[in-house]
Motif scaffolding. Structure first.
Motif, PDB file in Angstrom:
ATOM      1  N   LYS A  23       0.828  -1.211   0.000  1.00 50.84           N
ATOM      2  CA  LYS A  23       0.000   0.000   0.000  1.00 50.84           C
ATOM      3  C   LYS A  23       0.867   1.269   0.000  1.00 50.84           C
ATOM      4  CE  LYS A  23      -2.641   1.013   3.852  1.00 50.84           C
ATOM      5  NZ  LYS A  23      -2.607   2.424   4.290  1.00 50.84           N
ATOM      6  N   SER A  24       1.871   1.318   0.868  1.00 52.93           N
ATOM      7  CA  SER A  24       2.709   2.529   0.964  1.00 52.93           C
ATOM      8  C   SER A  24       3.431   2.788  -0.347  1.00 52.93           C
ATOM      9  CB  SER A  24       3.785   2.353   2.037  1.00 52.93           C
ATOM     10  OG  SER A  24       3.253   2.534   3.296  1.00 52.93           O
ATOM     11  N   ARG A 126       0.335  18.531  11.685  1.00 53.89           N
ATOM     12  CA  ARG A 126       1.715  18.078  11.506  1.00 53.89           C
ATOM     13  C   ARG A 126       2.216  18.266  10.067  1.00 53.89           C
ATOM     14  NH1 ARG A 126       1.399  11.821  12.995  1.00 53.89           N
ATOM     15  NH2 ARG A 126       0.582  12.680  14.920  1.00 53.89           N
ATOM     16  N   ALA A 166       8.651  10.716  14.196  1.00 55.78           N
ATOM     17  CA  ALA A 166       9.006  10.086  12.919  1.00 55.78           C
ATOM     18  C   ALA A 166       7.710   9.784  12.182  1.00 55.78           C
ATOM     19  CB  ALA A 166       9.777   8.796  13.181  1.00 55.78           C
ATOM     20  N   SER A 167       7.547  10.329  10.991  1.00 57.69           N
ATOM     21  CA  SER A 167       6.353  10.046  10.197  1.00 57.69           C
ATOM     22  C   SER A 167       6.711  10.064   8.714  1.00 57.69           C
ATOM     23  CB  SER A 167       5.258  11.075  10.469  1.00 57.69           C
ATOM     24  OG  SER A 167       4.291  11.006   9.435  1.00 57.69           O
ATOM     25  N   ALA A 168       6.523   8.907   8.078  1.00 55.32           N
ATOM     26  CA  ALA A 168       6.840   8.807   6.652  1.00 55.32           C
ATOM     27  C   ALA A 168       5.847   9.599   5.816  1.00 55.32           C
ATOM     28  CB  ALA A 168       6.840   7.352   6.230  1.00 55.32           C
ATOM     29  N   GLN A 169       4.631   9.771   6.333  1.00 52.58           N
ATOM     30  CA  GLN A 169       3.643  10.544   5.573  1.00 52.58           C
ATOM     31  C   GLN A 169       4.045  12.010   5.542  1.00 52.58           C
ATOM     32  OE1 GLN A 169      -0.236   9.730   7.216  1.00 52.58           O
ATOM     33  NE2 GLN A 169      -0.126   7.561   6.699  1.00 52.58           N
ATOM     34  N   ARG A 194       9.832   4.691   7.430  1.00 47.20           N
ATOM     35  CA  ARG A 194       9.960   3.925   6.179  1.00 47.20           C
ATOM     36  C   ARG A 194      10.498   4.813   5.059  1.00 47.20           C
ATOM     37  NH1 ARG A 194       3.959   1.807   5.769  1.00 47.20           N
ATOM     38  NH2 ARG A 194       4.372   1.580   7.984  1.00 47.20           N
ATOM     39  N   ILE A 314       5.357   0.021  13.153  1.00 55.58           N
ATOM     40  CA  ILE A 314       4.203   0.746  13.693  1.00 55.58           C
ATOM     41  C   ILE A 314       2.865   0.075  13.338  1.00 55.58           C
ATOM     42  CG2 ILE A 314       4.190   2.422  11.747  1.00 55.58           C
ATOM     43  CD1 ILE A 314       3.426   3.403  15.346  1.00 55.58           C
ATOM     44  N   ASP A 315       2.720  -0.392  12.096  1.00 56.32           N
ATOM     45  CA  ASP A 315       1.430  -0.965  11.685  1.00 56.32           C
ATOM     46  C   ASP A 315       1.257  -2.414  12.152  1.00 56.32           C
ATOM     47  OD1 ASP A 315       0.753   1.422  10.533  1.00 56.32           O
ATOM     48  OD2 ASP A 315       1.389   0.849   8.520  1.00 56.32           O
ATOM     49  N   LYS A 342      -4.161   6.642  14.725  1.00 61.00           N
ATOM     50  CA  LYS A 342      -4.259   5.906  13.456  1.00 61.00           C
ATOM     51  C   LYS A 342      -5.742   5.838  13.070  1.00 61.00           C
ATOM     52  CE  LYS A 342       0.095   5.175  12.784  1.00 61.00           C
ATOM     53  NZ  LYS A 342       0.752   5.821  11.657  1.00 61.00           N
ATOM     54  N   ARG A 388      -6.856  -2.774  10.142  1.00 65.64           N
ATOM     55  CA  ARG A 388      -5.834  -3.605  10.800  1.00 65.64           C
ATOM     56  C   ARG A 388      -6.367  -4.224  12.099  1.00 65.64           C
ATOM     57  NH1 ARG A 388      -1.913  -2.998   7.263  1.00 65.64           N
ATOM     58  NH2 ARG A 388      -1.416  -0.900   6.521  1.00 65.64           N
TER      59      ARG A 388
HETATM   60  C1  S3P Z   1       2.593   5.281   6.036  1.00 62.09           C
HETATM   61  C2  S3P Z   1       3.293   5.695   7.124  1.00 62.09           C
HETATM   62  C3  S3P Z   1       2.937   5.318   8.502  1.00 62.09           C
HETATM   63  C4  S3P Z   1       1.979   4.126   8.539  1.00 62.09           C
HETATM   64  C5  S3P Z   1       0.873   4.248   7.541  1.00 62.09           C
HETATM   65  C6  S3P Z   1       1.425   4.376   6.126  1.00 62.09           C
HETATM   66  C7  S3P Z   1       3.044   5.737   4.692  1.00 62.09           C
HETATM   67  O1  S3P Z   1       2.331   6.407   9.143  1.00 62.09           O
HETATM   68  O2  S3P Z   1       1.434   3.976   9.820  1.00 62.09           O
HETATM   69  O3  S3P Z   1       0.045   3.092   7.589  1.00 62.09           O
HETATM   70  O4  S3P Z   1       2.618   5.148   3.679  1.00 62.09           O
HETATM   71  O5  S3P Z   1       3.817   6.687   4.640  1.00 62.09           O
HETATM   72  P1  S3P Z   1       3.168   7.663   9.703  1.00 62.09           P
HETATM   73  O6  S3P Z   1       3.537   8.527   8.577  1.00 62.09           O
HETATM   74  O7  S3P Z   1       2.243   8.346  10.636  1.00 62.09           O
HETATM   75  O8  S3P Z   1       4.376   7.097  10.337  1.00 62.09           O
END
Ligand code: S3P
Length: 429
Positions: A23-24, A126, A166-169, A194, A314-315, A342, A388
């Protein structure tokens, strides 16, 4: 499918399974494709509703989305001017946040981004606040803290940010804005989240700078295109890894799964718990490592999970909580407060559901203390319409001694529409 009833006392899971696309990574393929006139073509693009939301929002924004056979091609570009229909990100935080980065940095655009009931409660400040400091014009309830957000796209400047979490989004939204901006954008994270965005840009040949948790992107008006195959989703594989570990007699192989080190903290943690897991590396795909994962039923020991590894799993933390109910000793998970924001409050949802099934679990502000092993009983559990959570309780149900009813189980389609079909393939039902 409002609720699903799962037969208890499952016998060992057996067989091989190829997982639907990650998905990511699929979200990133779509968003980076939207910045490329050549476009990105992907096979095994995620079948989940979240990635469909991304494709729909990008199409409404003027990007080209072509579906041929099993592949998806996304290419430029965002139309300047008013996007009349609200862009509905549905349940998808990644869609909403990455769209903010894309649209806020597209001069002349006016758009409104909204989402479902759950997404409208999730924090957007954020992403809004760093984008504003690059010059973005974004308004919304609570000073831009929540959806719906209205965005007037504009020429953004460069800048540097130290993210408090830390947030990849958030990182990716700022990277997208940075590609469209007039100067470089640097993001520093307290721990590495990630890195799919970094890997995809590098795979495309786009220069970025990376030193530990610091990443810099430079303006790039048109990204190169490519063709790739999205690896199987590790977070979906994690449900079967968990099921195989807790159901005696299980022996399964999950094929062509993404094994990016910033995503597989769960595997490292399971190995510490004594799990029998073997990973066979295969050819990388689109800059991402891929492998087959063999999992056999195992006796597990409790584990301590803290700050440094949380972003890498995290997930999968709801699944770790379930595994801890079957492991010997006291498992402590801390520094996981992000789980409260989440798709549902996952700390509360897991505590409530596992308690209902007879587990010994204590809720902390930022995690759980779980003592095992306990034999799980039957009952009715709320999924809180969180994919989830619904899948975690469906796996718990396989190991329970009586029937478990999982409420609102249709939400599995957010990330894994094939979940119940795959459950019956692996359990021979
Ligand atoms: C994701 C990042 C994670 C994860 C989410 C998908 C992404 O969230 O929990 O399911 O695709 O970048 P955060 O950005 O809040 O860490």
């Amino acid at each position: 499918m409002d609720e699903v009833k799962i037969k208890p006392n499952a016998v060992g899971l057996r067989g091989r399974l190829a997982l639907p696309g990650d998905k990511s990574i699929s979200h990133r393929v779509a968003f980076f494709g939207a910045l490329s006139s050549e476009g990105i073509t992907a096979e095994n693009f995620s079948s989940g509703a979240d990635c469909k939301s991304t494709l729909r929002c990008l199409e409404l924004s003027g990007c080209k989305v072509e579906r041929t056979g099993g592949s998806i091609r996304v290419s430029k570009g965002v139309n300047a001017g008013e996007i009349k229909a609200p862009l509905d990100a549905g349940n998808s935080g990644t869609t909403a946040r990455l769209l903010c980065g894309l649209l806020a940095s597209a001069p002349g655009v006016f758009a409104v981004i909204t989402g479902d009931e759950s997404l409208c409660k999730r924090p957007m400040g954020r992403i809004v606040s760093p984008l504003r400091s690059l010059g973005a014009r974004i308004d919304g309830p609570g000073g831009g803290a929540y959806l719906p957000l209205s965005i007037r796209g504009n020429c953004l400047s460069g800048g540097a940010f130290e993210l408090p979490i830390a947030s990849a989004q958030v990182k990716t939204a700022l990277m997208i804005a940075g590609l469209n901006a007039h100067g470089s954008v640097t993001v520093v994270e307290p721990a590495k989240s990630r890195d799919h965005s970094e890997r995809l840009l590098q795979h495309l040949g786009v220069p970025i700078r990376q030193e530990n948790n610091r990443i810099t992107v430079y303006p790039c008006s048109d990204l190169p295109g490519c063709m790739l195959r999205v690896p199987g989703d590790f977070s979906s594989a994690a449900f079967w890894i968990t099921a195989a570990l807790i159901i005696p007699g299980s022996d399964i192989v999950l094929e062509d799964v993404g094994i990016n080190p910033t995503r597989v903290g769960f595997l490292e943690c399971l190995k510490k718990m004594g799990a029998s897991i073997e990973v066979e590396e295969k050819e990388p795909s689109g800059g991402e490592p891929v492998g087959n994962i063999r999992v056999r039923h195992s006796e597990l020991e409790a584990v301590e999970v803290g700050e440094d590894v949380i972003p890498t799993m995290i997930d999968e933390l709801p699944l770790l909580a379930l595994l801890a109910t079957q492991a010997h000793g006291v498992t402590r998970v801390t520094h996981a407060k992000e789980l409260r924001v989440k798709e549902s409050d996952r700390i509360r949802a897991i505590t409530q559901g596992l308690k209902n099934l007879g587990a010994d679990i204590e809720e902390l502000d930022d995690g759980w203390v779980i003592t095992g092993p306990t034999s799980l009983r039957g009952g009715c559990v709320e999924s809180f319409k969180d994919h989830r959570i619904a899948m975690t309780f469906s796996v718990a149900a396989l190991a329970a001694r009586e029937e478990v009813v999982v409420k609102d189980a249709q939400c599995v389609s957010i990330s894994y529409p094939e979940f119940f079909k795959h459950l019956s393939v692996l359990s021979g039902g």
